[in-house]
Write a protein that holds these residues in place. Structure first.
Motif, PDB file in Angstrom:
ATOM      1  N   LEU A   1      11.188   3.868   7.648  1.00 46.13           N
ATOM      2  CA  LEU A   1      10.533   2.572   7.756  1.00 46.13           C
ATOM      3  C   LEU A   1      10.786   1.636   6.583  1.00 46.13           C
ATOM      4  CD1 LEU A   1       7.104   3.905   9.038  1.00 46.13           C
ATOM      5  CD2 LEU A   1       8.911   2.834  10.411  1.00 46.13           C
ATOM      6  N   ARG A   2      11.304   2.142   5.494  1.00 46.73           N
ATOM      7  CA  ARG A   2      11.334   1.359   4.249  1.00 46.73           C
ATOM      8  C   ARG A   2      12.212   0.123   4.317  1.00 46.73           C
ATOM      9  NH1 ARG A   2      14.714   5.106   0.023  1.00 46.73           N
ATOM     10  NH2 ARG A   2      16.730   4.803   1.026  1.00 46.73           N
ATOM     11  N   ASN A   3      13.180   0.065   5.211  1.00 50.63           N
ATOM     12  CA  ASN A   3      14.000  -1.142   5.330  1.00 50.63           C
ATOM     13  C   ASN A   3      13.304  -2.246   6.110  1.00 50.63           C
ATOM     14  OD1 ASN A   3      16.119  -0.042   3.873  1.00 50.63           O
ATOM     15  ND2 ASN A   3      17.070   0.821   5.698  1.00 50.63           N
ATOM     16  N   ARG A   4      12.205  -1.915   6.745  1.00 46.62           N
ATOM     17  CA  ARG A   4      11.495  -2.902   7.568  1.00 46.62           C
ATOM     18  C   ARG A   4      10.120  -3.285   6.993  1.00 46.62           C
ATOM     19  NH1 ARG A   4      12.408  -4.648  12.917  1.00 46.62           N
ATOM     20  NH2 ARG A   4      10.501  -5.409  13.864  1.00 46.62           N
ATOM     21  N   TYR A   5       9.480  -2.354   6.310  1.00 44.62           N
ATOM     22  CA  TYR A   5       8.137  -2.574   5.754  1.00 44.62           C
ATOM     23  C   TYR A   5       8.077  -2.040   4.321  1.00 44.62           C
ATOM     24  CZ  TYR A   5       7.472  -2.008  10.836  1.00 44.62           C
ATOM     25  OH  TYR A   5       7.605  -2.060  12.188  1.00 44.62           O
ATOM     26  N   GLN A   6       7.040  -2.455   3.615  1.00 51.50           N
ATOM     27  CA  GLN A   6       6.705  -1.809   2.347  1.00 51.50           C
ATOM     28  C   GLN A   6       6.062  -0.484   2.745  1.00 51.50           C
ATOM     29  OE1 GLN A   6       7.442  -3.314  -0.625  1.00 51.50           O
ATOM     30  NE2 GLN A   6       8.308  -4.938   0.641  1.00 51.50           N
ATOM     31  N   THR A   7       6.498   0.617   2.181  1.00 43.55           N
ATOM     32  CA  THR A   7       5.920   1.907   2.585  1.00 43.55           C
ATOM     33  C   THR A   7       5.348   2.644   1.384  1.00 43.55           C
ATOM     34  OG1 THR A   7       8.044   3.038   2.375  1.00 43.55           O
ATOM     35  CG2 THR A   7       7.467   2.202   4.547  1.00 43.55           C
ATOM     36  N   GLU A   8       4.290   3.360   1.648  1.00 42.96           N
ATOM     37  CA  GLU A   8       3.662   4.242   0.674  1.00 42.96           C
ATOM     38  C   GLU A   8       3.347   5.546   1.391  1.00 42.96           C
ATOM     39  OE1 GLU A   8       0.397   2.633  -1.551  1.00 42.96           O
ATOM     40  OE2 GLU A   8       1.256   0.612  -1.521  1.00 42.96           O
ATOM     41  N   THR A   9       3.155   6.599   0.624  1.00 43.46           N
ATOM     42  CA  THR A   9       2.805   7.893   1.210  1.00 43.46           C
ATOM     43  C   THR A   9       1.561   8.448   0.539  1.00 43.46           C
ATOM     44  OG1 THR A   9       4.326   8.987  -0.325  1.00 43.46           O
ATOM     45  CG2 THR A   9       5.162   8.517   1.889  1.00 43.46           C
ATOM     46  N   ALA A  10       0.834   9.218   1.297  1.00 46.48           N
ATOM     47  CA  ALA A  10      -0.308   9.983   0.792  1.00 46.48           C
ATOM     48  C   ALA A  10      -0.194  11.369   1.405  1.00 46.48           C
ATOM     49  CB  ALA A  10      -1.628   9.321   1.179  1.00 46.48           C
ATOM     50  N   TYR A  11      -0.189  12.381   0.551  1.00 50.17           N
ATOM     51  CA  TYR A  11       0.033  13.754   1.009  1.00 50.17           C
ATOM     52  C   TYR A  11      -1.294  14.477   1.242  1.00 50.17           C
ATOM     53  CZ  TYR A  11       4.633  12.530  -0.808  1.00 50.17           C
ATOM     54  OH  TYR A  11       5.816  11.896  -1.064  1.00 50.17           O
ATOM     55  N   GLY A  12      -2.031  14.009   2.218  1.00 48.02           N
ATOM     56  CA  GLY A  12      -3.294  14.636   2.583  1.00 48.02           C
ATOM     57  C   GLY A  12      -4.380  13.608   2.796  1.00 48.02           C
ATOM     58  N   GLY A  13      -5.457  14.063   3.423  1.00 46.90           N
ATOM     59  CA  GLY A  13      -6.558  13.178   3.761  1.00 46.90           C
ATOM     60  C   GLY A  13      -7.259  12.585   2.564  1.00 46.90           C
ATOM     61  N   GLN A  14      -7.524  13.401   1.554  1.00 42.40           N
ATOM     62  CA  GLN A  14      -8.219  12.883   0.371  1.00 42.40           C
ATOM     63  C   GLN A  14      -7.355  11.883  -0.374  1.00 42.40           C
ATOM     64  OE1 GLN A  14     -11.556  13.429  -0.433  1.00 42.40           O
ATOM     65  NE2 GLN A  14     -11.030  11.637  -1.666  1.00 42.40           N
ATOM     66  N   ALA A  15      -6.061  12.160  -0.473  1.00 37.19           N
ATOM     67  CA  ALA A  15      -5.145  11.215  -1.128  1.00 37.19           C
ATOM     68  C   ALA A  15      -5.146   9.885  -0.383  1.00 37.19           C
ATOM     69  CB  ALA A  15      -3.738  11.798  -1.193  1.00 37.19           C
TER      70      ALA A  15
ATOM     71  N   LEU B   1      -7.686   8.636   1.440  1.00 39.08           N
ATOM     72  CA  LEU B   1      -8.963   7.966   1.170  1.00 39.08           C
ATOM     73  C   LEU B   1      -8.985   7.351  -0.224  1.00 39.08           C
ATOM     74  CD1 LEU B   1     -11.417  10.508   2.822  1.00 39.08           C
ATOM     75  CD2 LEU B   1     -10.850   8.182   3.614  1.00 39.08           C
ATOM     76  N   ASP B   2      -8.344   8.008  -1.162  1.00 39.02           N
ATOM     77  CA  ASP B   2      -8.277   7.476  -2.528  1.00 39.02           C
ATOM     78  C   ASP B   2      -7.402   6.227  -2.604  1.00 39.02           C
ATOM     79  OD1 ASP B   2      -9.888   9.573  -3.346  1.00 39.02           O
ATOM     80  OD2 ASP B   2      -8.223  10.752  -4.178  1.00 39.02           O
ATOM     81  N   ARG B   3      -6.405   6.132  -1.747  1.00 37.31           N
ATOM     82  CA  ARG B   3      -5.443   5.033  -1.809  1.00 37.31           C
ATOM     83  C   ARG B   3      -5.796   3.837  -0.928  1.00 37.31           C
ATOM     84  NH1 ARG B   3      -3.817   0.917  -1.789  1.00 37.31           N
ATOM     85  NH2 ARG B   3      -1.695   0.145  -1.629  1.00 37.31           N
ATOM     86  N   ILE B   4      -6.372   4.056   0.202  1.00 42.06           N
ATOM     87  CA  ILE B   4      -6.531   2.983   1.189  1.00 42.06           C
ATOM     88  C   ILE B   4      -7.486   1.899   0.714  1.00 42.06           C
ATOM     89  CG2 ILE B   4      -7.359   2.417   3.506  1.00 42.06           C
ATOM     90  CD1 ILE B   4      -6.241   5.076   4.421  1.00 42.06           C
ATOM     91  N   ASP B   5      -6.971   0.664   0.849  1.00 36.39           N
ATOM     92  CA  ASP B   5      -7.769  -0.532   0.619  1.00 36.39           C
ATOM     93  C   ASP B   5      -7.230  -1.611   1.545  1.00 36.39           C
ATOM     94  OD1 ASP B   5      -5.427  -1.590  -0.569  1.00 36.39           O
ATOM     95  OD2 ASP B   5      -6.096  -1.052  -2.577  1.00 36.39           O
ATOM     96  N   ASP B   6      -7.656  -2.843   1.348  1.00 37.72           N
ATOM     97  CA  ASP B   6      -7.241  -3.911   2.258  1.00 37.72           C
ATOM     98  C   ASP B   6      -5.811  -4.385   2.038  1.00 37.72           C
ATOM     99  OD1 ASP B   6      -9.443  -3.999   3.946  1.00 37.72           O
ATOM    100  OD2 ASP B   6     -10.557  -5.313   2.605  1.00 37.72           O
ATOM    101  N   ASP B   7      -5.089  -3.806   1.068  1.00 32.08           N
ATOM    102  CA  ASP B   7      -3.667  -4.116   0.889  1.00 32.08           C
ATOM    103  C   ASP B   7      -2.810  -3.380   1.912  1.00 32.08           C
ATOM    104  OD1 ASP B   7      -4.252  -5.724  -1.264  1.00 32.08           O
ATOM    105  OD2 ASP B   7      -3.855  -4.168  -2.751  1.00 32.08           O
ATOM    106  N   ILE B   8      -3.373  -2.364   2.547  1.00 30.25           N
ATOM    107  CA  ILE B   8      -2.643  -1.589   3.553  1.00 30.25           C
ATOM    108  C   ILE B   8      -2.848  -2.259   4.909  1.00 30.25           C
ATOM    109  CG2 ILE B   8      -2.440   0.654   4.694  1.00 30.25           C
ATOM    110  CD1 ILE B   8      -1.583   0.716   1.750  1.00 30.25           C
ATOM    111  N   ASP B   9      -1.736  -2.498   5.611  1.00 26.08           N
ATOM    112  CA  ASP B   9      -1.821  -3.138   6.923  1.00 26.08           C
ATOM    113  C   ASP B   9      -1.924  -2.126   8.058  1.00 26.08           C
ATOM    114  OD1 ASP B   9      -1.411  -6.049   6.234  1.00 26.08           O
ATOM    115  OD2 ASP B   9       0.328  -5.149   5.265  1.00 26.08           O
ATOM    116  N   VAL B  10      -1.117  -1.061   7.981  1.00 23.40           N
ATOM    117  CA  VAL B  10      -1.101  -0.039   9.026  1.00 23.40           C
ATOM    118  C   VAL B  10      -1.078   1.335   8.364  1.00 23.40           C
ATOM    119  CG1 VAL B  10       0.191   0.932  10.982  1.00 23.40           C
ATOM    120  CG2 VAL B  10       0.153  -1.549  10.636  1.00 23.40           C
ATOM    121  N   VAL B  11      -1.880   2.240   8.902  1.00 19.88           N
ATOM    122  CA  VAL B  11      -1.899   3.630   8.438  1.00 19.88           C
ATOM    123  C   VAL B  11      -1.348   4.514   9.553  1.00 19.88           C
ATOM    124  CG1 VAL B  11      -3.345   5.555   7.645  1.00 19.88           C
ATOM    125  CG2 VAL B  11      -3.951   3.201   7.026  1.00 19.88           C
TER     126      VAL B  11
END
Length: 191
Positions: free
Chosen positions: A27-41, A43-53
């Motif tokens: 996806l990186r050529n089409r969107y800004q991408t980030e990864t989280a390796y697990g549910g807690q990660a 929850l720690d990362r998600i805020d309103d800067d994320i458009d799609v999870v």
């Protein structure tokens, strides 16, 4: 919230780092991408800067269903696409996701689902709800026998809601004879 696809940020959540990294790479050529390796990660990362999870459902630390519930409780604006090997069952009716894809997912299907969610964010809540509910109906129709669907009153309620939303949206569009009239009615026309 991003206005363009290229500026959209997609968070890929999976407890298997290799899986999350592969989806992010696709996806990186089409969107800004980030990864989280697990549910807690996630929850720690998600805020309103994320458009799609893109959210895996089965994770050992915090399950995807729990992450989803927490995101909705926090009123995070991100659209959530469950992307999982868990075959859908009637329990999906009560899950507040926006779309549900079964692994493995090809890049084209993934991009189409993300783009649909980005488009839904730009329109009213009825369209977003309609897309969510039709996704659930389609999943169940693909997994369950017609007799099982007919026997479950939640499926009947879901179908009635889909029909009502579709009629409301059709009625709203009929009110405007052309796009110009629609823009003038909403105060967005040229002056």
């Amino acid at each position: 919230m991003s206005e363009s696809t290229a500026d959209a940020t997609v968070l890929v959540v999976d407890d298997e780092a290799e899986v999350a990294d592969v989806y992010a790479l696709r996806l990186r050529n089409r969107y800004q991408t980030e990864t989280a390796y697990g549910g807690q990660a996630a929850l720690d990362r998600i805020d309103d800067d994320i458009d799609v999870v893109l959210l895996d459902r089965r994770m050992p630390d915090v399950a995807g269903d729990e992450v989803l519930a927490e995101l909705r409780e926090r009123d995070v604006s991100a659209r959530v696409i469950m992307i999982t090997a868990v075959d859908p069952d009637f329990d999906i009716i009560d899950l507040p996701f926006d779309d549900y894809l079964c692994k493995p997912v090809e890049k084209e299907a993934l991009v189409a689902a993300i783009d649909q969610q980005l488009a839904a964010r730009r329109y009213d809540d009825r369209l977003a709800e309609y897309l969510e509910l039709t996704s659930k109906l389609t999943l169940l129709e693909g997994e369950k026998q017609p007799q099982a669907l007919e026997a479950d009153e939640r499926v009947d309620a879901l179908q009635r809601r889909v029909n009502r939303l579709k009629a409301e949206m059709d009625d709203a569009l009929v009110e405007f004879e052309d796009t110009g009239a629609a823009f003038e009615q909403t105060g967005r026309g040229s002056e």
